[in-house]
Every structure is written in C-alpha cells, then in structure tokens.
Motif scaffolding. Structure first.
Motif, PDB file in Angstrom:
ATOM      1  N   ASP A 279       0.861  -1.171   0.000  1.00 37.97           N
ATOM      2  CA  ASP A 279       0.000   0.000   0.000  1.00 37.97           C
ATOM      3  C   ASP A 279       0.906   1.232   0.000  1.00 37.97           C
ATOM      4  O   ASP A 279       1.973   1.222   0.611  1.00 37.97           O
ATOM      5  N   LEU A 280       0.477   2.251  -0.729  1.00 36.34           N
ATOM      6  CA  LEU A 280       1.262   3.472  -0.844  1.00 36.34           C
ATOM      7  C   LEU A 280       0.510   4.594  -0.155  1.00 36.34           C
ATOM      8  O   LEU A 280      -0.700   4.754  -0.362  1.00 36.34           O
ATOM      9  N   LYS A 281       1.218   5.353   0.664  1.00 39.00           N
ATOM     10  CA  LYS A 281       0.533   6.502   1.282  1.00 39.00           C
ATOM     11  C   LYS A 281       1.526   7.633   1.526  1.00 39.00           C
ATOM     12  O   LYS A 281       2.743   7.414   1.551  1.00 39.00           O
ATOM     13  N   GLN A 282       0.973   8.824   1.688  1.00 38.35           N
ATOM     14  CA  GLN A 282       1.817   9.983   1.966  1.00 38.35           C
ATOM     15  C   GLN A 282       1.222  10.758   3.126  1.00 38.35           C
ATOM     16  O   GLN A 282       0.010  10.800   3.297  1.00 38.35           O
ATOM     17  N   THR A 283       2.121  11.353   3.919  1.00 42.28           N
ATOM     18  CA  THR A 283       1.698  12.108   5.094  1.00 42.28           C
ATOM     19  C   THR A 283       2.427  13.448   5.108  1.00 42.28           C
ATOM     20  O   THR A 283       3.654  13.469   5.074  1.00 42.28           O
ATOM     21  N   PRO A 284       1.678  14.558   5.147  1.00 43.12           N
ATOM     22  CA  PRO A 284       2.338  15.870   5.178  1.00 43.12           C
ATOM     23  C   PRO A 284       2.568  16.368   6.601  1.00 43.12           C
ATOM     24  O   PRO A 284       1.765  16.125   7.478  1.00 43.12           O
ATOM     25  N   THR A 285       3.689  17.052   6.795  1.00 39.61           N
ATOM     26  CA  THR A 285       3.916  17.778   8.044  1.00 39.61           C
ATOM     27  C   THR A 285       4.619  19.086   7.686  1.00 39.61           C
ATOM     28  O   THR A 285       5.378  19.121   6.727  1.00 39.61           O
ATOM     29  N   GLY A 286       4.357  20.136   8.448  1.00 34.39           N
ATOM     30  CA  GLY A 286       5.087  21.372   8.203  1.00 34.39           C
ATOM     31  C   GLY A 286       4.210  22.601   8.286  1.00 34.39           C
ATOM     32  O   GLY A 286       3.125  22.578   8.879  1.00 34.39           O
ATOM     33  N   ASP A 287       4.688  23.681   7.670  1.00 35.02           N
ATOM     34  CA  ASP A 287       4.024  24.980   7.794  1.00 35.02           C
ATOM     35  C   ASP A 287       2.704  25.027   7.040  1.00 35.02           C
ATOM     36  O   ASP A 287       1.847  25.845   7.336  1.00 35.02           O
ATOM     37  N   PHE A 288       2.576  24.189   6.021  1.00 36.49           N
ATOM     38  CA  PHE A 288       1.324  24.181   5.263  1.00 36.49           C
ATOM     39  C   PHE A 288       1.066  22.753   4.791  1.00 36.49           C
ATOM     40  O   PHE A 288       1.955  21.901   4.857  1.00 36.49           O
ATOM     41  N   THR A 289      -0.142  22.509   4.381  1.00 35.51           N
ATOM     42  CA  THR A 289      -0.495  21.185   3.872  1.00 35.51           C
ATOM     43  C   THR A 289      -0.697  21.283   2.359  1.00 35.51           C
ATOM     44  O   THR A 289      -1.581  22.010   1.902  1.00 35.51           O
ATOM     45  N   PRO A 290       0.149  20.593   1.594  1.00 36.15           N
ATOM     46  CA  PRO A 290      -0.066  20.596   0.144  1.00 36.15           C
ATOM     47  C   PRO A 290      -1.479  20.095  -0.154  1.00 36.15           C
ATOM     48  O   PRO A 290      -2.022  19.240   0.550  1.00 36.15           O
ATOM     49  N   GLU A 291      -2.075  20.629  -1.216  1.00 35.71           N
ATOM     50  CA  GLU A 291      -3.476  20.319  -1.507  1.00 35.71           C
ATOM     51  C   GLU A 291      -3.584  19.276  -2.615  1.00 35.71           C
ATOM     52  O   GLU A 291      -2.754  19.227  -3.518  1.00 35.71           O
TER      53      GLU A 291
END
Lengths: 336, 158
Positions: free
Chosen positions: A103-115
């Motif tokens: 399974d492939l997944k991505q998780t954002p962290t930081g100053d903004f969340t890519p849309e």
C-alpha cells in the motif's frame, strides 16, 4: 536460560544477516522447491544394484523487504505559493524474494499542507522517470504488486496553497507498506507463519514491512513577473463648428488613449500603470476607466486606486498584485 | 520425511527381490545450518530441522545408509547432484571411510577438488565450489550386515 540465550543469539543473527542483504534483492524466489536427490550403488561386485533417487525437499520461504528512495536533489523541491501540480519523485523496489503487494501513502507535516496530493506510479522498465501524464494514479488501499527486484517510480503530485509564505516548508513522507497479514506490525526478523508465497513462511526484513522516505517543499519568492506594455490611440475626434471630424490631430480634438499591460507569467506585485501625458494635451476629467482581462466593460477607476495628478501631468492606476492577465486603462485628453 | 521413508521401503522391497545378498537403504535429510554463538563468544554450527529457509541460508544434507541385507555390501557409491538454486559450500562434504570427488559436468566425470578444472573465457582454470554440479562418496570399506553410516555436505541457497 542457556536455551533462551541461544534463541536470542539466533534471532539477532537472523536480523543481522537480513540487514546485510538489504540493498539487493535476494536470490531464489519464495516457494521454489529445493530438491536434493541421492542415489546409492552397491555390490557385491557381481551383482551391482543402483537405487532409485531418494530426495529431501523443502520450499524456500519468503523474505519481505522493500526500499523507497526520494529522487529529488537534496530531498527538496522548491515551489511558489499557488503552484499547481508540484511533483516529488521516489522509487520503490521489492528487495524480497516473493511477489509482494504494497500500500502506498503519503503524510504531510510542516508549515502548510499541500493540496489535492495524488500518488502516481510508473514501472521503471519502460518508464522515463519524469511525471508527464503517462503514469497511472494510485487508489488509496488498492495495493501495488511488485515482483522480486521490480521497481517503480512514484510521483506525489500536489498543489501548493496560495496562502503559503516565502520560506514555509512542508514535508511529505512517502510510505510503502507490505500488505501481507501482520507485516505492518512486525519487527525485523519476525516471522509470519504460512503468510508467504505459496503458503511458505514470510520473514520480515524491514521494520513493520514498511519503507519510507521524505521530500520537502520549500516555498520560494515568486519569480519576477513577465509584463508587456502597449500604449495606443483608440480614437481622435474633433468638433469643428458642430461637425465631427474623425482622425485629424487638430487643436481641440479629443484623443482617447489606451494603455494595456499584459502579465504573461508570474504575479506582478503592486502593478501600477503610470502614463505621462504629452505636454500639449489636457486631461479630460472623469474619463479615466479601467478593464481587467478584457471582460466586464470599462469602469471608472476608483479614486483610491489612482487618477490624474495635475502637478505631474501623469495618470496612475494601481491594480495591486496582479496575476497572469491583461490590465487596461483608457483616458481622454484634448490637444491644446 | 515420513513419506520418503515409506517410498524408501517400497524401493527396498523392490531391490530385495532382485538382490538377495545385500540391501542398502538410503535416507536423505535436509537441515538448516545455524551458527550458534555461545556465552563465551565461541561460534559453532548446529543442524536444525528445516524452518524459514531463505536465500543465503546454509542447508546441510545428511544421507544415511544401512545394510538391511544378509551379506555385507561392497563398492558403495553415493551420488548426489547439487540441488538447483543452491551452491556447494567448499569443504563441507564429509564421510567416514570415503573418498569424496566432485563433478563440474553434471556427473560425467569426477575428480578431487585440486584436479577439477573448468573453461572460463577460453582459459582452463581451477574450479571453485560454485562450479560443482555433483558430489560423490565412494566407500573404501564394505558395509557389514546391519551396519549403518552417513555422509554429509552443505549448500547455500542462492
């Protein structure tokens, strides 16, 4: 106690040998039967006998191992606020010896969340390593099956929020997670009995059956906008003793000027059109109008945005931060 | 393994009908060879029941034989091709009172390791363990009635 100690040493030894092989996919495919076959010939010499082969057989068990590598230089992608379809590239390879679904997944962290982040995949063999629309989109939870040694390019494609500030960063962590039952909660060296290829045991060689890497989006200042400007005369109309004369530049004629600014890329910050009028014309009050993108008709320039300055004999109109488009003003002046 | 022994018995019965004097039964067993580190740091190998057999693992084979016939068996030769997907481990073949020879041509010819050569890039070079295709033990003593013995060797799973 001694028994426990040797068991401990054993499992550590297994982990070490697995770790040592983690950069290359390993040999014989899971489920392959290894058949040892012995025969004996014996006498007495006047009556030699040859036995049928006697075999010892076992199946090769499965190693679950996977690698993910971020491919962008320095694991960073520079972006501008508002960018569409910003791409991060990764590769995934099956370092195990069995066909394995991840399974492939991505998780954002930081100053903004890519849309609107989407995951695309493209086989390395036959692929070009560049996100160009020839890729397949991955549906969350559907699983991507990789044969031993097989590799895919993975592209995380996101929009950058227009509200992101220069200097902001956001990191996407990309995970490939083995979908073999229990693998995602198993430490290195852990065994999943009967869960491997063809009912073999599966041995987990990467923590939680998961490989990860991460890449950061860094918001940079928008590139200077590319702007073109065009000044033209729309019409010249004179009233000569009650008769309209068109096209003659004679004293008293009213000239309608147009100044058209086109932003062809980027964002023109604080776009202001300033038109220095010729010395021998007089600005006609209340004729200054503007139109954006050639639609909606000409409207009177709001006084807050600009107007004619009799001291400088200039007309100025401020459009503020202006995206790609056209910005036009028109004004009338009479020839002295 | 149980079924193996059953089929062995069947073979043995068949053999006994042909050869009334001697009868040698074979048994072929695979083991996982595990290196054990003792508390004082010494390493030793242990042959264990095959489990979690992975590429890179070492596999030990023990071929046991006994004479279940009524006369001693002479000229005993055990022949064993190296299994596909494995590589012979140098120096691993053992057997009491045996001469051990190897083949690099699928068993057509056999020789001692020092006398085994292969062609590589047009040159005749000493064969290495990875080139071996077969191992063969020749007993240099007869096997008495009721006696048993065994030979061993090891491979690595590719």
């Amino acid at each position: 106690m001694k028994h426990m100690l040797s068991a401990l040493t054993l499992s550590l030894g297994l982990a070490a040998s697995l770790a040592a092989t983690s950069t290359h996919a390993i040999g014989t495919n899971a489920g392959t039967e290894i058949i040892n076959s012995a025969t004996v010939t014996y006498g007495p010499s006047n009556n030699q006998t040859v036995s049928d082969p006697v075999t010892a057989t076992f199946k090769v068990d499965e190693v679950i191992n996977v690698n993910v590598t971020a491919l962008d230089s320095g694991k960073n992608v520079d972006v501008n606020a508002g960018d569409q379809a910003s791409v991060q590239a990764y590769s995934i390879s099956n370092l195990g010896n069995g066909n394995e679904i991840f399974d492939l997944k991505q998780t954002p962290t930081g100053d903004f969340t890519p849309e609107s982040t989407s995951i695309y995949y493209e086989a390395v063999i036959g692929g070009n390593g560049t996100f160009d629309g020839g890729e397949d989109i991955y549906t969350s939870g559907s699983g991507l099956a990789l044969d031993p040694d097989q590799e895919y390019y993975i592209y995380l494609v996101s929009n950058i929020p227009a509200t992101a500030n220069v200097g902001d960063t956001s990191t996407l962590t990309f995970d490939a997670i083995s979908q073999t039952d229990g693998a995602s909660t198993t430490t290195v060296g852990g065994i999943l009995a009967g869960k491997g290829t063809d009912g073999t045991d599966a041995v987990v060689a990467v923590l939680n059956g998961t490989a990860s890497d991460a890449t950061t989006f860094t918001v940079k200042a928008a590139p200077s906008a590319v702007v073109t400007i065009d000044k033209s005369i729309v019409s010249v109309i004179a009233d000569v003793n009650g008769t309209q004369v068109i096209g003659q530049y004679i004293p008293g004629a009213t000239v309608k000027y147009s100044v058209l600014v086109t932003v062809t890329s980027g964002t023109a910050e604080s776009l202001e059109i300033i038109d220095a009028l010729p010395a021998d014309v007089t600005f006609v009050a209340n004729t200054l109008v503007q139109q954006i993108d050639g639609t909606g008709g000409y409207i009177t320039v709001p006084p807050a945005n600009g107007g004619y300055d009799s001291n400088t004999h200039k007309v100025s109109v401020n459009f503020g931060d202006s995206a790609v488009g056209t910005y036009e003003i028109q004004l009338d002046a009479t020839i002295n | 393994m149980k079924t193996l022994i059953k089929s062995l018995t069947a073979i043995a019965l068949l053999i006994s009908s042909i050869n009334a004097w001697s009868e040698v039964e074979l048994k072929n067993e695979a083991f996982k060879v595990v290196t054990i580190t003792s508390e004082n740091g010494a390493k030793s190998e242990q042959w264990q029941t095959p489990d979690k057999m992975l590429p890179g693992d070492k596999v030990g084979y023990q071929i046991s034989f006994n004479n279940t016939g009524k006369e001693s068996a002479t000229d005993i030769v055990i022949a064993n091709p190296i299994p596909d997907n494995t590589v012979y481990v140098a120096g691993s073949a053992k057997g009491l009172n045996t001469d051990i020879a190897f083949s690099t041509d699928g068993g057509k010819t056999y020789a001692q390791p020092s006398k085994l050569f292969i062609e590589k890039n047009g040159e005749r070079v000493q064969a290495t363990a990875a080139d071996y295709t077969n191992v063969r033990w020749t007993l240099n003593k007869p096997l008495a009635v009721g006696a048993d013995s065994s030979v061993q060797y090891a491979v690595l799973i590719k």
